[in-house]
Write a protein that holds these residues in place. Structure first.
Motif, PDB file in Angstrom:
ATOM      1  N   LEU A  75     -16.822 -27.985 -33.534  1.00 33.05           N
ATOM      2  CA  LEU A  75     -15.389 -27.933 -33.825  1.00 33.05           C
ATOM      3  C   LEU A  75     -14.651 -29.212 -33.446  1.00 33.05           C
ATOM      4  O   LEU A  75     -13.553 -29.460 -33.931  1.00 33.05           O
ATOM      5  CB  LEU A  75     -14.742 -26.760 -33.080  1.00 33.05           C
ATOM      6  CG  LEU A  75     -15.391 -25.405 -33.270  1.00 33.05           C
ATOM      7  CD1 LEU A  75     -14.678 -24.369 -32.429  1.00 33.05           C
ATOM      8  CD2 LEU A  75     -15.410 -25.005 -34.718  1.00 33.05           C
TER       9      LEU A  75
ATOM     10  N   LYS B  36     -19.083 -31.283 -42.307  1.00 36.99           N
ATOM     11  CA  LYS B  36     -18.717 -31.433 -40.892  1.00 36.99           C
ATOM     12  C   LYS B  36     -19.908 -31.099 -40.000  1.00 36.99           C
ATOM     13  O   LYS B  36     -20.209 -31.824 -39.046  1.00 36.99           O
ATOM     14  CB  LYS B  36     -17.522 -30.523 -40.574  1.00 36.99           C
ATOM     15  CG  LYS B  36     -17.212 -30.353 -39.108  1.00 36.99           C
ATOM     16  CD  LYS B  36     -16.623 -31.581 -38.501  1.00 36.99           C
ATOM     17  CE  LYS B  36     -16.161 -31.251 -37.070  1.00 36.99           C
ATOM     18  NZ  LYS B  36     -15.741 -32.394 -36.344  1.00 36.99           N
TER      19      LYS B  36
ATOM     20  N   SER C  28     -21.916 -24.510 -29.132  1.00 39.07           N
ATOM     21  CA  SER C  28     -21.420 -24.542 -30.507  1.00 39.07           C
ATOM     22  C   SER C  28     -19.984 -25.051 -30.615  1.00 39.07           C
ATOM     23  O   SER C  28     -19.544 -25.422 -31.698  1.00 39.07           O
ATOM     24  CB  SER C  28     -21.536 -23.164 -31.148  1.00 39.07           C
ATOM     25  OG  SER C  28     -20.776 -22.217 -30.419  1.00 39.07           O
ATOM     26  N   LEU C  29     -19.284 -25.112 -29.514  1.00 38.74           N
ATOM     27  CA  LEU C  29     -17.939 -25.678 -29.505  1.00 38.74           C
ATOM     28  C   LEU C  29     -17.952 -27.120 -30.020  1.00 38.74           C
ATOM     29  O   LEU C  29     -16.980 -27.590 -30.610  1.00 38.74           O
ATOM     30  CB  LEU C  29     -17.374 -25.639 -28.078  1.00 38.74           C
ATOM     31  CG  LEU C  29     -16.110 -26.432 -27.796  1.00 38.74           C
ATOM     32  CD1 LEU C  29     -14.927 -25.765 -28.490  1.00 38.74           C
ATOM     33  CD2 LEU C  29     -15.857 -26.541 -26.317  1.00 38.74           C
TER      34      LEU C  29
ATOM     35  N   LYS D  58     -16.605 -24.012 -40.463  1.00 35.66           N
ATOM     36  CA  LYS D  58     -16.586 -25.448 -40.729  1.00 35.66           C
ATOM     37  C   LYS D  58     -17.374 -25.746 -41.994  1.00 35.66           C
ATOM     38  O   LYS D  58     -18.273 -25.005 -42.386  1.00 35.66           O
ATOM     39  CB  LYS D  58     -17.180 -26.221 -39.542  1.00 35.66           C
ATOM     40  CG  LYS D  58     -16.301 -26.160 -38.315  1.00 35.66           C
ATOM     41  CD  LYS D  58     -14.977 -26.801 -38.632  1.00 35.66           C
ATOM     42  CE  LYS D  58     -14.000 -26.710 -37.508  1.00 35.66           C
ATOM     43  NZ  LYS D  58     -12.718 -27.276 -37.827  1.00 35.66           N
TER      44      LYS D  58
ATOM     45  N   TRP E 181     -15.603 -19.746 -34.922  1.00 32.01           N
ATOM     46  CA  TRP E 181     -15.126 -20.755 -35.867  1.00 32.01           C
ATOM     47  C   TRP E 181     -16.212 -21.738 -36.285  1.00 32.01           C
ATOM     48  O   TRP E 181     -16.041 -22.479 -37.253  1.00 32.01           O
ATOM     49  CB  TRP E 181     -13.915 -21.483 -35.306  1.00 32.01           C
ATOM     50  CG  TRP E 181     -12.748 -20.562 -35.240  1.00 32.01           C
ATOM     51  CD1 TRP E 181     -12.224 -19.994 -34.120  1.00 32.01           C
ATOM     52  CD2 TRP E 181     -11.985 -20.045 -36.337  1.00 32.01           C
ATOM     53  NE1 TRP E 181     -11.178 -19.156 -34.444  1.00 32.01           N
ATOM     54  CE2 TRP E 181     -11.015 -19.178 -35.805  1.00 32.01           C
ATOM     55  CE3 TRP E 181     -12.039 -20.231 -37.709  1.00 32.01           C
ATOM     56  CZ2 TRP E 181     -10.102 -18.502 -36.607  1.00 32.01           C
ATOM     57  CZ3 TRP E 181     -11.133 -19.550 -38.499  1.00 32.01           C
ATOM     58  CH2 TRP E 181     -10.186 -18.701 -37.951  1.00 32.01           C
ATOM     59  N   CYS E 182     -17.348 -21.758 -35.589  1.00 32.83           N
ATOM     60  CA  CYS E 182     -18.430 -22.664 -35.997  1.00 32.83           C
ATOM     61  C   CYS E 182     -18.967 -22.285 -37.374  1.00 32.83           C
ATOM     62  O   CYS E 182     -19.556 -23.119 -38.056  1.00 32.83           O
ATOM     63  CB  CYS E 182     -19.547 -22.682 -34.966  1.00 32.83           C
ATOM     64  SG  CYS E 182     -20.496 -21.161 -34.859  1.00 32.83           S
TER      65      CYS E 182
ATOM     66  N   SER F 281     -13.464 -33.156 -32.966  1.00 30.57           N
ATOM     67  CA  SER F 281     -13.286 -34.302 -33.842  1.00 30.57           C
ATOM     68  C   SER F 281     -14.309 -35.386 -33.500  1.00 30.57           C
ATOM     69  O   SER F 281     -14.459 -35.767 -32.335  1.00 30.57           O
ATOM     70  CB  SER F 281     -11.867 -34.863 -33.672  1.00 30.57           C
ATOM     71  OG  SER F 281     -11.766 -36.135 -34.262  1.00 30.57           O
TER      72      SER F 281
ATOM     73  N   ASP G 298     -18.606 -18.886 -30.304  1.00 37.99           N
ATOM     74  CA  ASP G 298     -17.399 -19.398 -30.954  1.00 37.99           C
ATOM     75  C   ASP G 298     -17.496 -19.137 -32.454  1.00 37.99           C
ATOM     76  O   ASP G 298     -18.237 -19.826 -33.156  1.00 37.99           O
ATOM     77  CB  ASP G 298     -17.228 -20.886 -30.678  1.00 37.99           C
ATOM     78  CG  ASP G 298     -15.906 -21.396 -31.195  1.00 37.99           C
ATOM     79  OD1 ASP G 298     -14.994 -20.584 -31.401  1.00 37.99           O
ATOM     80  OD2 ASP G 298     -15.778 -22.606 -31.400  1.00 37.99           O
TER      81      ASP G 298
END
Length: 114
Positions: free
Chosen positions: A78, A51, A74-75, A47, A43-44, A80, A41
């Motif tokens: 992302l 975060k 790793s999701l 961040k 997008w990790c 919350s 992933d």
């Protein structure tokens, strides 16, 4: 790797990439684990350090999961904290106390599919 993932490596994002590499290494991830997480992933790596530290601190120090487990999922970075991670971990801890769950359960099952 998805084509749009290459946009994360462009020169203007190198500083973000380097900071996040340092943050993940601080938590004990090897370069191979970081690259594996990026392949899973992309997008990790986008961040913020805050975060990443918050999620890692909660899952490693409070819940007792190993950092390598988080690297494989790793999701989780992302998601919350308030809406996904903490509520599901609270339910998981409750189930452990009541004996409804025995042994270790996959972290991805606890947080993502509960």
């Amino acid at each position: 790797m998805k084509l749009w993932g290459w946009g994360l490596i462009r020169p203007r994002r190198v500083l973000c990439w380097d900071k996040n590499m340092g943050t993940y290494e601080k938590w004990g991830w090897s370069k191979d684990e970081i690259l594996m997480a990026f392949r899973t992933d992309q997008w990790c790596m986008m961040k913020s350090e805050e975060k990443i530290d918050t999620v890692m601190d909660y899952l490693v120090n409070k819940m007792g999961f190993e950092t390598s487990v988080i690297a494989k999922n790793s999701l989780l970075i992302l998601l919350s904290m308030e809406k996904m991670i903490i509520p599901r971990c609270v339910v998981f801890e409750y189930c452990l106390k009541k004996g409804l769950v025995t042994g270790w359960v996959c972290l991805e099952l606890v947080v993502c599919r509960l």
